[in-house]
Motif scaffolding. Structure first.
Motif, PDB file in Angstrom:
ATOM      1  N   THR A 137      -6.509  -0.929  -1.263  1.00  0.00           N
ATOM      2  CA  THR A 137      -6.041  -1.751  -2.395  1.00  0.00           C
ATOM      3  C   THR A 137      -5.573  -3.124  -1.907  1.00  0.00           C
ATOM      4  N   GLY A 138      -5.549  -3.312  -0.577  1.00  0.00           N
ATOM      5  CA  GLY A 138      -5.011  -4.544  -0.010  1.00  0.00           C
ATOM      6  C   GLY A 138      -3.529  -4.462   0.258  1.00  0.00           C
ATOM      7  N   ASN A 139      -2.940  -3.303  -0.040  1.00  0.00           N
ATOM      8  CA  ASN A 139      -1.497  -3.119   0.122  1.00  0.00           C
ATOM      9  C   ASN A 139      -1.206  -1.941   1.043  1.00  0.00           C
ATOM     10  N   PRO A 140      -0.200  -2.071   1.900  1.00  0.00           N
ATOM     11  CA  PRO A 140       0.208  -0.921   2.717  1.00  0.00           C
ATOM     12  C   PRO A 140       0.817   0.167   1.839  1.00  0.00           C
ATOM     13  N   SER A 170       1.793   5.023  12.538  1.00  0.00           N
ATOM     14  CA  SER A 170       3.202   4.941  12.172  1.00  0.00           C
ATOM     15  C   SER A 170       3.990   6.088  12.797  1.00  0.00           C
ATOM     16  N   ALA A 171       3.381   7.281  12.805  1.00  0.00           N
ATOM     17  CA  ALA A 171       4.063   8.445  13.377  1.00  0.00           C
ATOM     18  C   ALA A 171       4.285   8.288  14.875  1.00  0.00           C
ATOM     19  N   GLN A 172       3.467   7.467  15.514  1.00  0.00           N
ATOM     20  CA  GLN A 172       3.592   7.250  16.954  1.00  0.00           C
ATOM     21  C   GLN A 172       4.486   6.049  17.277  1.00  0.00           C
ATOM     22  N   GLY A 173       5.193   5.554  16.273  1.00  0.00           N
ATOM     23  CA  GLY A 173       6.181   4.518  16.514  1.00  0.00           C
ATOM     24  C   GLY A 173       5.789   3.120  16.081  1.00  0.00           C
ATOM     25  N   MET A 174       4.562   2.946  15.619  1.00  0.00           N
ATOM     26  CA  MET A 174       4.127   1.628  15.147  1.00  0.00           C
ATOM     27  C   MET A 174       4.739   1.348  13.779  1.00  0.00           C
ATOM     28  N   GLU A 175       5.068   0.096  13.550  1.00  0.00           N
ATOM     29  CA  GLU A 175       5.616  -0.290  12.246  1.00  0.00           C
ATOM     30  C   GLU A 175       4.595   0.020  11.155  1.00  0.00           C
ATOM     31  N   ASP A 207      -0.843   0.285   8.641  1.00  0.00           N
ATOM     32  CA  ASP A 207      -1.683   0.397   7.446  1.00  0.00           C
ATOM     33  C   ASP A 207      -2.692  -0.740   7.370  1.00  0.00           C
ATOM     34  N   TYR A 208      -2.290  -1.941   7.729  1.00  0.00           N
ATOM     35  CA  TYR A 208      -3.250  -3.053   7.726  1.00  0.00           C
ATOM     36  C   TYR A 208      -4.367  -2.816   8.749  1.00  0.00           C
ATOM     37  N   MET A 209      -4.017  -2.246   9.889  1.00  0.00           N
ATOM     38  CA  MET A 209      -5.048  -1.909  10.875  1.00  0.00           C
ATOM     39  C   MET A 209      -6.024  -0.882  10.305  1.00  0.00           C
ATOM     40  N   GLY A 210      -5.489   0.107   9.571  1.00  0.00           N
ATOM     41  CA  GLY A 210      -6.345   1.087   8.921  1.00  0.00           C
ATOM     42  C   GLY A 210      -7.267   0.446   7.896  1.00  0.00           C
ATOM     43  N   MET A 211      -6.756  -0.551   7.172  1.00  0.00           N
ATOM     44  CA  MET A 211      -7.589  -1.265   6.188  1.00  0.00           C
ATOM     45  C   MET A 211      -8.752  -1.973   6.874  1.00  0.00           C
TER      46      MET A 211
END
Length: 243
Positions: free
Chosen positions: A140-143, A69-74, A79-83
């Motif tokens: 948790t399944g949530n961003p 996110s800090a690098q400009g990604m939505e 967060d879903y990618m991190g999950m």
């Protein structure tokens, strides 16, 4: 503590929270199989005592949503990618544990039936009762929620007696012990003091959830051989955070 605790330990059911970085060893990225194997051996040593074990593993060794996110990604996409990264780590740990003869279930907050089970609380409790290690993946399944919060949430839902947080240091210090030789380690500290002193043990949402459910947090070094088993028996060096 209840009378039905497992002999040789003070606990019957616990949550082990580790970071994704704990799995990458010295290589700086991804999964380091010998390191995964070593941690699996630690988990097995506790499982062999008859303790029921839940696990939550972060995903920072593969992808960290906040950095994306800090690098400009939505942020939501990041967060879903991190999950999804946490699912990969959970599968790696499952493989290592089952290679040691420990029956394990990966349970994901995001349904992906061909890879792992969806999260159903009563089914997860039954797995624990059958002495299977349950690795809760996909946060948790949530961003906007971290795996620390997922650990506090699942620990509460599973009626765990404590959250064990494996770190690279043997407890909570008032400053970074790797940078300050005079850093003071706390034996016991309250969740309120952790927040007031901004000690960065868990994020604020996770601390609030653990505190409100009176869930003890035990911070110890995952690098200490036999440390996890020793801490469960009340031995070794660690910090207890209480409500």
């Amino acid at each position: 503590m209840a009378d039905d605790t497992t002999p040789g330990t003070k606990f019957k059911r616990v949550m082990l929270k580790i970071s994704g970085e704990a799995l990458m060893g010295d290589q700086g990225f991804g999964l380091h199989p010998p390191t995964v194997e070593r941690i699996a051996q630690e988990v097995k040593s506790v499982h062999d005592l008859g303790v029921e074990i839940c696990m939550v593993i972060g995903g920072g060794n593969i992808f960290r949503g906040l950095q994306g996110s800090a690098q400009g990604m939505e942020r939501t996409t990041a967060d879903y990618m991190g999950m999804l990264a946490t699912v990969m780590n959970a599968l790696g740990m499952q493989s290592a544990l089952e290679g040691l003869g420990v029956f394990t279930r990966v349970i994901s907050a995001i349904p992906m039936d061909q890879v792992c089970e969806p999260y159903i609380r009563r089914r997860a409790v039954r797995h624990l009762e059958k002495k299977r290690v349950c690795i809760f993946a996909a946060g948790t399944g949530n961003p906007y929620f971290t795996t620390d919060t997922a650990a506090a949430l699942r620990a509460s839902e599973m009626a765990c007696e404590a959250i064990f947080m494996g770190k690279q240091v043997d407890g909570i210090y008032d400053s970074d012990p790797k940078q300050n030789a005079d850093a003071k380690r706390f034996d016991r500290i309250s969740y309120d003091d952790v927040l007031q002193k901004n000690l960065k043990v868990m994020d604020a949402a996770a601390i609030a959830l653990a505190r409100d459910n009176k869930m003890p947090l035990i911070v110890f070094s995952l690098d200490e051989p036999g440390g996890f088993r020793g801490i469960l028996a009340g031995k070794g060096t660690y910090t207890t955070v209480h409500a």
